[in-house]
Design a protein around this motif. Structure first.
Motif, PDB file in Angstrom:
ATOM      1  N   ASP A 288      60.975  48.161  51.244  1.00 11.90           N
ATOM      2  CA  ASP A 288      62.364  47.782  51.488  1.00 11.90           C
ATOM      3  C   ASP A 288      62.824  46.686  50.536  1.00 11.90           C
ATOM      4  N   VAL A 289      61.877  45.958  49.951  1.00  9.87           N
ATOM      5  CA  VAL A 289      62.213  44.909  48.994  1.00  9.87           C
ATOM      6  C   VAL A 289      62.652  45.557  47.690  1.00  9.87           C
ATOM      7  N   CYS A 290      63.777  45.108  47.152  1.00  6.75           N
ATOM      8  CA  CYS A 290      64.281  45.672  45.903  1.00  6.75           C
ATOM      9  C   CYS A 290      63.277  45.433  44.776  1.00  6.75           C
ATOM     10  N   GLY A 291      62.910  46.488  44.072  1.00  3.13           N
ATOM     11  CA  GLY A 291      61.947  46.371  42.987  1.00  3.13           C
ATOM     12  C   GLY A 291      60.518  46.642  43.409  1.00  3.13           C
ATOM     13  N   ALA A 292      60.281  46.917  44.681  1.00  3.20           N
ATOM     14  CA  ALA A 292      58.936  47.222  45.170  1.00  3.20           C
ATOM     15  C   ALA A 292      58.867  48.701  45.527  1.00  3.20           C
ATOM     16  N   GLY A 293      58.286  49.507  44.640  1.00  2.00           N
ATOM     17  CA  GLY A 293      58.137  50.929  44.885  1.00  2.00           C
ATOM     18  C   GLY A 293      56.802  51.227  45.539  1.00  2.00           C
ATOM     19  N   PRO A 294      56.442  52.507  45.646  1.00  2.00           N
ATOM     20  CA  PRO A 294      55.167  52.876  46.268  1.00  2.00           C
ATOM     21  C   PRO A 294      53.962  52.240  45.594  1.00  2.00           C
ATOM     22  N   LEU A 295      53.992  52.118  44.267  1.00  2.00           N
ATOM     23  CA  LEU A 295      52.854  51.558  43.541  1.00  2.00           C
ATOM     24  C   LEU A 295      52.626  50.107  43.939  1.00  2.00           C
ATOM     25  N   THR A 296      53.700  49.296  43.917  1.00  2.00           N
ATOM     26  CA  THR A 296      53.580  47.882  44.266  1.00  2.00           C
ATOM     27  C   THR A 296      53.232  47.704  45.735  1.00  2.00           C
ATOM     28  N   ALA A 297      53.888  48.471  46.611  1.00  2.00           N
ATOM     29  CA  ALA A 297      53.645  48.339  48.045  1.00  2.00           C
ATOM     30  C   ALA A 297      52.205  48.695  48.388  1.00  2.00           C
TER      31      ALA A 297
ATOM     32  N   ARG B  39      61.850  42.820  37.056  1.00  2.00           N
ATOM     33  CA  ARG B  39      62.704  43.276  35.951  1.00  2.00           C
ATOM     34  C   ARG B  39      63.712  44.311  36.438  1.00  2.00           C
ATOM     35  N   SER B  40      63.264  45.219  37.287  1.00  2.00           N
ATOM     36  CA  SER B  40      64.178  46.216  37.839  1.00  2.00           C
ATOM     37  C   SER B  40      65.250  45.561  38.698  1.00  2.00           C
ATOM     38  N   ALA B  41      64.856  44.569  39.510  1.00  2.00           N
ATOM     39  CA  ALA B  41      65.828  43.889  40.381  1.00  2.00           C
ATOM     40  C   ALA B  41      66.852  43.115  39.580  1.00  2.00           C
ATOM     41  N   VAL B  42      66.423  42.471  38.501  1.00  3.12           N
ATOM     42  CA  VAL B  42      67.355  41.688  37.676  1.00  3.12           C
ATOM     43  C   VAL B  42      68.342  42.600  36.946  1.00  3.12           C
ATOM     44  N   LEU B  43      67.854  43.723  36.436  1.00  8.69           N
ATOM     45  CA  LEU B  43      68.716  44.621  35.664  1.00  8.69           C
ATOM     46  C   LEU B  43      69.752  45.322  36.537  1.00  8.69           C
ATOM     47  N   THR B  44      69.467  45.476  37.824  1.00  5.30           N
ATOM     48  CA  THR B  44      70.380  46.211  38.709  1.00  5.30           C
ATOM     49  C   THR B  44      71.081  45.307  39.714  1.00  5.30           C
ATOM     50  N   ALA B  45      70.893  43.982  39.599  1.00  9.40           N
ATOM     51  CA  ALA B  45      71.464  43.072  40.597  1.00  9.40           C
ATOM     52  C   ALA B  45      72.984  43.127  40.626  1.00  9.40           C
TER      53      ALA B  45
ATOM     54  N   ARG C 244      73.371  38.470  44.550  1.00 12.17           N
ATOM     55  CA  ARG C 244      74.344  37.502  44.028  1.00 12.17           C
ATOM     56  C   ARG C 244      73.633  36.270  43.477  1.00 12.17           C
ATOM     57  N   TRP C 245      72.560  35.865  44.168  1.00 13.46           N
ATOM     58  CA  TRP C 245      71.781  34.726  43.663  1.00 13.46           C
ATOM     59  C   TRP C 245      71.148  35.051  42.310  1.00 13.46           C
ATOM     60  N   ILE C 246      70.633  36.275  42.151  1.00  5.07           N
ATOM     61  CA  ILE C 246      70.023  36.675  40.884  1.00  5.07           C
ATOM     62  C   ILE C 246      71.052  36.653  39.755  1.00  5.07           C
ATOM     63  N   VAL C 247      72.242  37.185  40.009  1.00  6.98           N
ATOM     64  CA  VAL C 247      73.292  37.212  38.985  1.00  6.98           C
ATOM     65  C   VAL C 247      73.696  35.796  38.590  1.00  6.98           C
ATOM     66  N   GLN C 248      73.875  34.916  39.564  1.00  6.89           N
ATOM     67  CA  GLN C 248      74.272  33.538  39.272  1.00  6.89           C
ATOM     68  C   GLN C 248      73.161  32.793  38.528  1.00  6.89           C
ATOM     69  N   LEU C 249      71.917  33.034  38.907  1.00  5.90           N
ATOM     70  CA  LEU C 249      70.793  32.369  38.244  1.00  5.90           C
ATOM     71  C   LEU C 249      70.665  32.820  36.796  1.00  5.90           C
ATOM     72  N   GLN C 250      70.837  34.107  36.548  1.00  2.04           N
ATOM     73  CA  GLN C 250      70.741  34.614  35.184  1.00  2.04           C
ATOM     74  C   GLN C 250      71.837  34.028  34.298  1.00  2.04           C
ATOM     75  N   ALA C 251      73.037  33.871  34.846  1.00  2.00           N
ATOM     76  CA  ALA C 251      74.125  33.279  34.076  1.00  2.00           C
ATOM     77  C   ALA C 251      73.845  31.816  33.756  1.00  2.00           C
ATOM     78  N   ARG C 252      73.047  31.147  34.586  1.00  2.00           N
ATOM     79  CA  ARG C 252      72.798  29.715  34.398  1.00  2.00           C
ATOM     80  C   ARG C 252      71.573  29.431  33.533  1.00  2.00           C
ATOM     81  N   VAL C 253      70.474  30.181  33.709  1.00  2.00           N
ATOM     82  CA  VAL C 253      69.222  29.844  33.009  1.00  2.00           C
ATOM     83  C   VAL C 253      68.747  30.930  32.061  1.00  2.00           C
ATOM     84  N   GLY C 254      69.362  32.103  32.056  1.00  2.00           N
ATOM     85  CA  GLY C 254      68.949  33.151  31.137  1.00  2.00           C
ATOM     86  C   GLY C 254      68.049  34.190  31.789  1.00  2.00           C
ATOM     87  N   TYR C 255      67.759  35.239  31.024  1.00  6.24           N
ATOM     88  CA  TYR C 255      67.051  36.406  31.582  1.00  6.24           C
ATOM     89  C   TYR C 255      65.602  36.098  31.924  1.00  6.24           C
TER      90      TYR C 255
END
Length: 267
Positions: A131-140, A198-204, A213-224
């Motif tokens: 259910d966590v964004c970016g966690a597929g079957p492999l990671t889970a 990486r998947s979560a950041v690219l699709t946030a 929203r936190w990911i988008v704001q953080l990327q705008a402030r500190v970079g990828y």
């Protein structure tokens, strides 16, 4: 002097300590799942060698292919059978046999992916992890099989430190100096976490929940790249909560600090 006798004495001394923590023993079922992951990792590494070899040999004849297995799947047969290049008959046959070797490895990797997906689909803990964004079957599947009991960690930060996604500290004299991430712990699970981050950041930007929203704001402030590390760290803590507390992931969850709760109660 270090020897077997002194090692055994040190182990007995450590075991007698009241606050000593021990690594939980994996069950045969968890070890069996990890066999699938390790076999898959080895086959992926084995596939990299013939893929690079084919690209290098084709480049000697002026036939260039971009990096990546997907590009090779799409274009290699057409490039080998193209009569306009300078490839001779024996070279074409050898390259086609090399391509058949890559396809055989692809089939083995696909079979292991199917087995891992079946494990993740039937395991309740793995289903909650997915259910966590970016966690597929492999990671889970890897998280459930590797982390025997998440309750061995006091909190999510300890699990993130065990994975190696926290900054290395070199603090002294009241001055806090934080360096790069430690990269300690389980490197396979850490690699999967960064791929998921990486998947979560690219699709946030496509989602509207609190975490995105936190990911988008953080990327705008500190970079990828700093955002990537921060998201991998946060995901590790989220996985701890999912595994240790049996909670379902809520991307809009808001953590209330204990001090804020006390203040609200007193008022």
């Amino acid at each position: 002097m270090k020897n077997d006798a002194q090692d055994a004495e040190a182990i007995c001394e450590a075991a007698s300590r009241p606050h000593m923590r021990f690594v939980p023993v994996k069950s045969p079922a968890q070890q069996s799942v990890l066999v699938l992951h390790r076999m898959r990792t080895g086959l992926v590494e084995e596939r990299t060698a013939p893929v690079n070899r084919l690209r290098g040999l084709l480049a000697e004849f002026g036939v260039f292919l971009a990096q990546g297995v997907r590009t090779l799947h799409q274009h290699i047969v057409d490039r080998i059978e193209d009569g306009s290049n300078e490839l001779a008959g024996p070279a074409r046959l050898a390259l086609m046999r090399g391509w058949a070797q890559c396809q055989a490895l692809d089939q083995e990797i696909a079979w292991l992916d199917k087995q891992i997906a079946e494990h993740a689909g039937h395991d309740p803990q793995a289903q909650r992890c997915m259910d966590v964004c970016g966690a597929g079957p492999l990671t889970a599947s890897a998280a459930v099989a590797t982390v025997v009991d998440a309750r061995q960690f006091k909190n999510g930060r300890q699990m993130a430190a065990w994975i190696g996604t926290v900054p290395r500290q070199n603090s002294s004299g009241g001055k806090q100096r934080l360096g790069r991430i430690t990269k300690q712990g389980n490197d396979y699970l850490r690699t999967l976490r960064f791929q998921g981050a990486r998947s979560a950041v690219l699709t946030a930007h496509r989602r509207d929940d609190r975490l995105s929203r936190w990911i988008v704001q953080l990327q705008a402030r500190v970079g990828y790249y700093k955002t990537l590390v921060a998201v991998a760290n946060k995901h590790a803590r989220i996985l701890w909560a999912v595994l240790a507390k049996g909670e379902k992931f809520d991307p809009s969850h808001m953590c209330i600090a204990p001090r804020a709760v006390i203040c609200a109660t007193n008022s």
